[in-house]
Design an enzyme around this catalytic site. Structure first.
Site, PDB file in Angstrom:
ATOM      1  N   GLU A  31     -49.538  34.070 -20.866  1.00 47.72           N
ATOM      2  CA  GLU A  31     -50.197  35.386 -20.848  1.00 47.72           C
ATOM      3  C   GLU A  31     -51.057  35.472 -19.594  1.00 47.72           C
ATOM      4  O   GLU A  31     -52.013  34.717 -19.430  1.00 47.72           O
ATOM      5  CB  GLU A  31     -51.057  35.577 -22.098  1.00 47.72           C
ATOM      6  CG  GLU A  31     -51.831  36.896 -22.074  1.00 47.72           C
ATOM      7  CD  GLU A  31     -52.865  37.003 -23.193  1.00 47.72           C
ATOM      8  OE1 GLU A  31     -52.678  36.387 -24.257  1.00 47.72           O
ATOM      9  OE2 GLU A  31     -53.867  37.710 -22.975  1.00 47.72           O
ATOM     10  N   ARG A  77     -57.167  40.901 -15.448  1.00 50.35           N
ATOM     11  CA  ARG A  77     -58.597  40.945 -15.153  1.00 50.35           C
ATOM     12  C   ARG A  77     -58.878  40.708 -13.690  1.00 50.35           C
ATOM     13  O   ARG A  77     -60.038  40.646 -13.285  1.00 50.35           O
ATOM     14  CB  ARG A  77     -59.329  39.865 -15.967  1.00 50.35           C
ATOM     15  CG  ARG A  77     -59.214  40.105 -17.429  1.00 50.35           C
ATOM     16  CD  ARG A  77     -59.956  39.044 -18.194  1.00 50.35           C
ATOM     17  NE  ARG A  77     -59.425  39.006 -19.526  1.00 50.35           N
ATOM     18  CZ  ARG A  77     -59.751  38.106 -20.432  1.00 50.35           C
ATOM     19  NH1 ARG A  77     -60.619  37.167 -20.136  1.00 50.35           N
ATOM     20  NH2 ARG A  77     -59.222  38.142 -21.617  1.00 50.35           N
ATOM     21  N   LYS A 122     -52.812  39.864 -32.738  1.00 52.05           N
ATOM     22  CA  LYS A 122     -53.785  38.957 -32.138  1.00 52.05           C
ATOM     23  C   LYS A 122     -55.089  39.114 -32.921  1.00 52.05           C
ATOM     24  O   LYS A 122     -55.446  40.224 -33.334  1.00 52.05           O
ATOM     25  CB  LYS A 122     -53.979  39.352 -30.680  1.00 52.05           C
ATOM     26  CG  LYS A 122     -55.201  38.782 -29.995  1.00 52.05           C
ATOM     27  CD  LYS A 122     -55.134  39.030 -28.500  1.00 52.05           C
ATOM     28  CE  LYS A 122     -56.500  38.864 -27.847  1.00 52.05           C
ATOM     29  NZ  LYS A 122     -56.423  38.302 -26.501  1.00 52.05           N
TER      30      LYS A 122
END
Ligand code: 3PG
Length: 209
Positions: free
Chosen positions: A42, A46, A130
């Site tokens: 993943e 950011r 999640k």
């Protein structure tokens, strides 16, 4: 038929959550993790290097299954799909984000914490979620509690998962995989210490065995 998010979660029970600042580090970092046994990656959106990193890993690390994390709106969702992300991870979920993700056909792992959030996703046919931030929101006892009324949901806890608690999370009936950054910490990535990152990946992969 396309791969489902459940397939991806079952492929690799430990998913590195990666923050990449320098696109030139993306491929060696991915190689170290994949060679260590962690093939589902993943890449969090950011950093400015994230989208280019997804493209680079897709092109040069064929054994990796590359997803995009920190999907928070339409822009980050569409950019990730355009970059070739094979799955999408969001820290939370909104109706519009869900509509767009479901329409795209790209597997989504949407973030939840509360029973109401879980129930809203169940109404949309989603059973894999999640759970973020897992430790801060209650950790293992929270999963046991939420699993009693809602046993049909499978979670991927992230946020505060580490080598000391990952095995306990994975032992829970309603946890299919865990996500975390501990095997690719900023200090080792900055130092380009791929050997140590690979060693941490080997250890992390062994947690799930
Ligand atoms: C995150 O969103 O940063 C991930 O959940 C990783 O959290 P961690 O750094 O606590 O593993």
């Amino acid at each position: 038929m396309s791969t489902s998010i459940q397939d991806i979660m079952n492929t690799s029970p430990v998913i590195p959550v990666m923050v990449i600042n320098n696109v030139e580090q993306a491929v060696p970092l991915a190689h170290a993790l994949v060679e260590g046994g962690l093939k589902v990656l993943e890449i969090t959106l950011r950093t400015p290097a994230a989208l280019e990193s997804i493209q680079a890993i897709k092109a040069e690390v064929p054994d990796a299954i590359v997803g995009a994390g920190t999907i928070i709106d339409s822009r980050t969702l569409q950019q990730s799909i355009a970059a070739g992300a094979e799955f999408l991870v969001s820290p939370g979920v909104t109706d519009s984000l869900l509509d767009e993700a479901l329409a795209s056909g790209v597997p989504l792992l949407p973030g939840v914490i509360t029973p109401s959030e879980v129930m809203r996703l169940l109404e949309r046919g989603i059973t894999a979620m999640k759970f973020f931030p897992a430790q801060a929101a209650g950790g293992i006892p929270m999963f046991k509690a939420i699993g009693a009324p809602l046993p049909q949901v499978t979670f991927c806890p992230t946020g505060g998962v580490n080598p000391g608690n990952a095995r306990d999370y994975l032992a829970l009936a309603n946890v299919a995989c865990v996500g975390g950054s501990w095997m690719a910490p900023a200090s080792l990535v900055d130092a380009e210490d791929w050997t140590e990152i690979k060693r941490l990946a080997v250890e992390a992969a062994a947690i799930a065995l």
